[in-house]
Design an enzyme around this catalytic site. Structure first.
Site, mmCIF file in Angstrom:
data_model
loop_
_atom_site.group_PDB
_atom_site.id
_atom_site.type_symbol
_atom_site.label_atom_id
_atom_site.label_comp_id
_atom_site.label_asym_id
_atom_site.label_seq_id
_atom_site.Cartn_x
_atom_site.Cartn_y
_atom_site.Cartn_z
ATOM 1 N N SER A 100 0.862 -1.188 0.000
ATOM 2 C CA SER A 100 0.000 0.000 0.000
ATOM 3 C C SER A 100 0.893 1.232 0.000
ATOM 4 O O SER A 100 1.544 1.545 0.999
ATOM 5 C CB SER A 100 -0.915 0.003 1.230
ATOM 6 O OG SER A 100 -1.839 -1.045 1.156
ATOM 7 N N LYS A 175 -7.359 1.762 -2.540
ATOM 8 C CA LYS A 175 -6.867 1.301 -1.233
ATOM 9 C C LYS A 175 -6.846 2.453 -0.234
ATOM 10 O O LYS A 175 -7.194 2.281 0.943
ATOM 11 C CB LYS A 175 -5.463 0.687 -1.366
ATOM 12 C CG LYS A 175 -4.820 0.263 -0.043
ATOM 13 C CD LYS A 175 -5.654 -0.805 0.682
ATOM 14 C CE LYS A 175 -5.193 -1.024 2.117
ATOM 15 N NZ LYS A 175 -4.106 -1.961 2.268
ATOM 16 N N LYS A 243 0.607 5.723 8.171
ATOM 17 C CA LYS A 243 1.168 5.935 6.829
ATOM 18 C C LYS A 243 0.051 6.062 5.792
ATOM 19 O O LYS A 243 0.059 6.952 4.943
ATOM 20 C CB LYS A 243 2.106 4.767 6.497
ATOM 21 C CG LYS A 243 2.720 4.784 5.102
ATOM 22 C CD LYS A 243 2.023 3.855 4.114
ATOM 23 C CE LYS A 243 2.024 2.401 4.550
ATOM 24 N NZ LYS A 243 1.419 1.512 3.516
#
Length: 297
Positions: A100, A175, A243
């Protein structure tokens, strides 16, 4: 073992990568793995895969290279440079990055790989450690239709919902949206848990009935026991969700999308990390709500 299946190199054998690579071995694929920790390479070998001592060795003969590492810097570190994937994979190989990362990193990777005759898909996943183990991940893919079609049988061994979302970077954009929804959902569940407990309600019973109605969600199903038992062993670490919230807030700013609630939850995730809880599961957002509500945690 079927010989007509593509040979796979797997780079990154962490919480997600280990069970996913093992599911490919179980599906009959020849998988050669590389990661920084030797014990994780040994685990793949014990499951029937092969180990490699370097990225170059792992990818040299591979038809498909799959990467599953924490973030954009790690993807760039394993992809580029003389010891990286692009310099050592064969022409015509298909690189499937399941990390990701930022959409732009995926777009740049695809462009640079094209110059080397390597095809690329960005294919981040949702479903956490349990979804990886059970091979029921949701896989959101960006790239060319022909490459997606070629990769689909392999992806079917890893997940249940596999969708081509658009050109390079689209998988990462979806995502990012997924991580936004999950974080906000966990935060809402955490607030409800503290509210219910402070009200003296039977928490297990309350969560059961809530999950049977419109408030029900995959998040509540998966994280119910984490909330009940205060078990925050990481399936997906706060550090990684921090993140991801950075990715979605930055990408949203770039396209002019306002994320008012997402912005608040991003700050709550950041504060949890600053309090030393970065290594815990993202359901530990409950700890943040407890602190704000005056509880000692």
């Amino acid at each position: 073992m079927s010989t007509n299946l593509p040979k796979v190199a797997w780079i990154g054998l962490g919480i997600m990568g280990s069970p996913m690579s093992e599911n490919l071995v179980e599906a009959g694929y020849q998988v050669t793995g590389y990661t920084l920790e030797q014990d994780k390479v040994d685990r793949l070998v014990a499951a029937g895969g092969k180990g490699a001592a370097s990225i170059a060795e792992a990818v040299r003969d591979a038809d498909v290279v799959i990467t599953m590492v924490p973030a954009s810097p790690q993807v760039e570190a394993i992809a580029y440079g003389p010891d990286g994937i692009l310099e050592n994979a064969r022409q015509g190989a298909l690189l499937i990055d399941m990390s990701s990362i930022t959409p732009q990193t995926s777009v740049d990777l695809a462009s640079n790989a094209k110059d080397k005759g390597i095809r690329v898909l960005d294919a981040p996943v949702s479903g956490g450690e349990a979804g990886a183990i059970e091979a029921v991940l949701s896989i959101m893919v960006g790239g060319e239709q022909t490459d997606f079609d070629a990769a689909k049988p392999l992806l079917d061994a890893l997940g249940k919902t596999i969708v081509l979302c658009g050109p390079h970077g689209s998988g990462q954009t979806v995502k990012a949206a997924n991580q936004l929804i999950v974080a906000v959902n966990i935060q809402a569940c955490a607030e409800a848990v503290v509210f219910l407990e402070k009200s003296g309600v039977d928490l297990a019973a309350a969560l059961d009935v809530l999950n049977g109605g419109l408030a029900g969600s995959t998040v509540l199903t998966r994280k119910r026991d984490n909330f009940l038992k205060r078990d925050f062993a990481p399936g997906f670490r706060i550090d990684l969700h921090h993140k991801d919230m950075g990715i979605v807030t930055d990408a949203a700013r770039n396209v002019g999308a306002a994320l008012p609630v997402g912005g608040v939850v991003a700050q709550l995730v950041a504060s949890l990390r600053a309090q030393g809880d970065g290594g815990l599961d993202h359901s530990a957002l409950l700890r943040s709500v407890e602190r704000l509500s005056g509880s000692q945690v």
